[in-house]
Scaffold this motif. Structure first.
Motif, mmCIF file in Angstrom:
data_model
loop_
_atom_site.group_PDB
_atom_site.id
_atom_site.type_symbol
_atom_site.label_atom_id
_atom_site.label_comp_id
_atom_site.label_asym_id
_atom_site.label_seq_id
_atom_site.Cartn_x
_atom_site.Cartn_y
_atom_site.Cartn_z
ATOM 1 N N UNK A 17 12.974 -24.241 -2.107
ATOM 2 C CA UNK A 17 13.634 -25.471 -1.659
ATOM 3 C C UNK A 17 12.714 -26.688 -1.731
ATOM 4 N N UNK A 18 11.466 -26.540 -1.304
ATOM 5 C CA UNK A 18 10.544 -27.685 -1.301
ATOM 6 C C UNK A 18 10.226 -28.147 -2.724
ATOM 7 N N UNK A 19 10.089 -27.211 -3.655
ATOM 8 C CA UNK A 19 9.825 -27.569 -5.047
ATOM 9 C C UNK A 19 11.060 -28.214 -5.676
ATOM 10 N N UNK A 20 12.219 -27.690 -5.385
ATOM 11 C CA UNK A 20 13.462 -28.285 -5.895
ATOM 12 C C UNK A 20 13.617 -29.716 -5.401
ATOM 13 N N UNK A 21 13.293 -29.950 -4.149
ATOM 14 C CA UNK A 21 13.378 -31.299 -3.587
ATOM 15 C C UNK A 21 12.400 -32.234 -4.287
ATOM 16 N N UNK A 22 11.171 -31.777 -4.499
ATOM 17 C CA UNK A 22 10.180 -32.600 -5.187
ATOM 18 C C UNK A 22 10.654 -32.952 -6.597
ATOM 19 N N UNK A 46 1.195 -29.001 -8.422
ATOM 20 C CA UNK A 46 0.945 -27.685 -7.832
ATOM 21 C C UNK A 46 -0.360 -27.092 -8.367
ATOM 22 N N UNK A 47 -0.576 -27.236 -9.667
ATOM 23 C CA UNK A 47 -1.771 -26.647 -10.291
ATOM 24 C C UNK A 47 -3.041 -27.441 -9.995
ATOM 25 N N UNK A 48 -2.899 -28.677 -9.568
ATOM 26 C CA UNK A 48 -4.055 -29.528 -9.317
ATOM 27 C C UNK A 48 -4.883 -28.956 -8.165
ATOM 28 N N UNK A 49 -6.141 -28.688 -8.441
ATOM 29 C CA UNK A 49 -7.028 -28.096 -7.424
ATOM 30 C C UNK A 49 -7.679 -29.159 -6.536
ATOM 31 N N UNK A 50 -7.563 -30.412 -6.938
ATOM 32 C CA UNK A 50 -8.186 -31.505 -6.191
ATOM 33 C C UNK A 50 -7.270 -31.912 -5.038
#
Length: 70
Positions: free
Chosen positions: A7-12, A35-39
């Motif tokens: 749900x949170x990813x769909x909203x984003x 999501x993949x950003x490590x910073x």
């Protein structure tokens, strides 16, 4: 079509796709890039700048007055 994302990813993705020139596919790419950003500081700074963009400040208000209207 039902989304298979959390749900949170769909909203984003939905919110990003509402930006001018950003379609669903680009919104997905942007979301996964975040999501993949490590910073974590980058993510924090990005969210803070988004939050501050709409709050009244001496820096932003003169900019809006200088922009041409619709």
């Amino acid at each position: 079509m039902k989304s298979f994302y959390p749900k949170s990813l769909s909203l984003l993705i939905d919110l990003l796709s509402k930006l001018p020139g950003i379609g669903k596919k680009t919104a997905e790419r942007l979301a996964f890039s975040l999501i993949r950003n490590k910073d974590t500081q980058y993510i924090y700074d990005l969210s803070e700048s988004i939050n501050k963009i709409k709050s009244p400040s001496e820096c932003i208000m003169p900019l809006f007055r200088a922009l041409p209207g619709p």
